[in-house]
Design an enzyme around this catalytic site. Structure first.
Site, PDB file in Angstrom:
ATOM      1  CB  SER A   1      -0.712   0.117   1.123  1.00  8.32           C
ATOM      2  OG  SER A   1      -0.039   0.337   2.382  1.00  8.32           O
ATOM      3  CE  LYS A   2      -2.653   6.705  -1.643  1.00 10.84           C
ATOM      4  NZ  LYS A   2      -3.469   7.814  -1.299  1.00 10.84           N
ATOM      5  NE  ARG A   3       0.675   0.548   6.046  1.00  6.98           N
ATOM      6  CZ  ARG A   3       1.539  -0.562   6.229  1.00  6.98           C
ATOM      7  NH1 ARG A   3       2.569  -0.474   6.776  1.00  6.98           N
ATOM      8  NH2 ARG A   3       0.921  -1.899   5.791  1.00  6.98           N
TER       9      ARG A   3
ATOM     10  N   GLY B   1       5.632   3.454   0.409  1.00  6.78           N
ATOM     11  CA  GLY B   1       6.539   4.154  -0.422  1.00  6.78           C
ATOM     12  C   GLY B   1       5.746   4.429  -1.914  1.00  6.78           C
TER      13      GLY B   1
END
Ligand code: GLU
Length: 469
Positions: free
Chosen positions: A238-240, A242
């Site tokens: 996920s976005k987390r 990077g």
């Protein structure tokens, strides 16, 4: 049979790497078999779909080079067709109006929970004869009550679902708009798709969709549910973790073929081969070789691939992509040396195109600032003299070529009894503002006499300015 595959993203965000991997596998499979690849934008969720997201998806597909043979189709353009199919299902008795209110459904769920049953719609409106006054009904699909559905999945094998576990799915909302599982089936059917390749988060939808296909008397396509992609911490990517959006990889200086090569190995392999050109992927890929287990995203490996492609791709190809990065630095690469020649000098020394662009700015832009450490070490008072001598030598060159330039650097160092680096490094800082460049002689040649000499002169002035302070 002509193979027809599709990529069917919902435009509720950017094109992320998971979606790109799905698109790639569908594209490869179609290409390998001389089939067709179709792009379908699933934009029926009007609240969450945006035009920016549609553009981001199209931009991502173009950048990756995953051309589609048909489309993009938009589901919002096909509402009439969905209505027609819903009417057909109602007519055949495979669908029915449901007038249950939110409260009624909530109460039902509460009861089921209290009885330790799995909460599900119990089909109470199936036999309702008269409409309820003042209620806008939804339409539900009449799922078979007995037996089971087998999803014959190329990746997972046969996955069996009991019909008793599947409740009667809503296929039209109170305002008449169709829901996801209905539109997908109608489209997969109308678009003649032979293979449905998608993320395994959709596996649970497949038995429901198969039941709808069957109710429509249609042949069920072949399914392939791709394993999840995990971040390096084992959680779903996920976005987390990077960069996840395809375009952010472009922004960070990756070549599309590096990302594609990286993505093809997420869930698929061919012996222990790691490097695959697009042509090789097309010829070697097979959906039946995709494995079931989740794969993890590894940024170091992506960087390694990127460096490989930067080193080995044609300078023209790299220049094409580098040119975009030069633009982000406000540089017009047509105003200066040929970008292709710059790439030839830089190919061996950059991991990303961002790095290459940054280290190539000086070819197009006058240096206005020196890196502090580089200047402290290389633009000392004593360097002014060396730079002045080199200015004289180079200004007198009959031919501005690497060889005579090199000879003068050497002669200057011999005459002064200092290492060549002591001569070269001040010049390097003068022309680049830093201590990083390809070999100095070829760099100077490409930079051209005018820019090079003016940069050396500016460095001398800069040093003299400091002396007066
Ligand atoms: N629109 C769905 C999504 O973006 C994919 C549907 C499908 O592939 O069947 O997750």
């Amino acid at each position: 049979m002509t193979i027809r595959t599709r990529f069917a993203p919902s435009p509720t965000g950017y094109l992320h790497v998971g979606g790109a991997r799905t698109a790639l596998f569908s594209w490869l499979y179609a290409r390998k078999h001389g089939g067709q690849f179709i792009l379908r934008i699933e934009d029926t969720d009007l609240e969450r779909s945006t035009a920016e997201s549609v553009n981001a998806i199209l931009e991502g597909m173009t950048w990756l080079g995953l051309e589609y043979d048909e489309g993009p189709f938009y589901q919002t353009h096909r509402f009439d067709r969905y209505k027609e199919v819903i009417a057909q299902l109602l007519e055949q008795g495979d669908a029915y109006y449901c007038y249950c209110s939110k409260e009624e459904l909530e109460e039902l769920r509460e009861q089921q929970r209290a009885n330790k049953e799995k909460p599900r719609y119990d089909g109470r409106c199936r036999h309702l004869q008269a409409p309820k006054e003042g209620v806008q009904p939804v339409i539900r699909f009449k799922n078979p009550t007995g037996g089971s559905v087998i999803v014959n999945d190329v990746v997972r094998g046969n996955v069996e679902f009991q019909n008793s576990e599947l409740d009667d799915l809503i296929i039209a909302r109170p305002d008449g708009t169709p829901t996801y599982n209905l539109t997908v089936v109608v489209d997969d059917l109308d678009m003649g798709l032979t293979h449905v390749i998608r993320g395994d988060d959709h596996l649970n939808n497949s038995p429901r969709q198969i039941n709808i296909f069957k109710a429509l008397g249609a042949e069920v396509p072949i399914f392939a549910h791709l394993p999840m992609i995990l971040g390096d911490d084992g959680a779903r990517l996920s976005k987390r973790h990077g960069a996840v959006s395809v375009m952010s990889y472009r922004d960070e200086g990756f070549l599309p073929e590096a990302l594609l090569n990286y993505l093809v190995r997420l869930g698929w392999s061919h012996g222990d081969q790691e490097i695959f050109s697009i042509d090789e992927m097309v010829s070697l890929f097979d959906i039946t070789d995709v494995n079931k287990s989740a794969s993890s995203f590894n940024t170091d490996k992506l960087l390694w691939l990127n460096q490989h492609y930067i080193k080995t791709s044609s300078p023209e190809h790299i220049a094409h992509h580098l040119s975009w990065h030069m633009g982000t630095l406000d540089i017009d690469p047509t105003q200066g040396p040929s970008l292709v020649e710059v790439v030839k000098l830089q190919q061996e020394r950059a991991k990303t195109l961002v790095e290459m662009a940054s280290n190539s700015q000086f070819f197009y832009k006058e240096v206005t600032e020196y890196d502090e450490k580089a200047a402290k070490k290389n633009l000392k008072q004593a360097s002014a003299e060396i730079l002045e001598e080199m200015y004289q030598r180079l200004a007198g060159l009959a031919e501005w070529k690497a060889e005579p330039i090199h000879a003068h650097i050497k002669e200057c160092s011999v005459a002064r009894e200092i290492g060549m680096g002591k001569v070269a490094q001040p010049i390097r800082v003068a022309i680049t503002g830093n201590t990083i460049s390809p070999p100095l002689d070829v760099t100077l040649e490409l930079l051209g006499s005018e820019r090079a000499l003016s940069a050396i002169r500016a460095a001398v002035a800069w040093i003299k300015d400091r002396a007066e302070d």
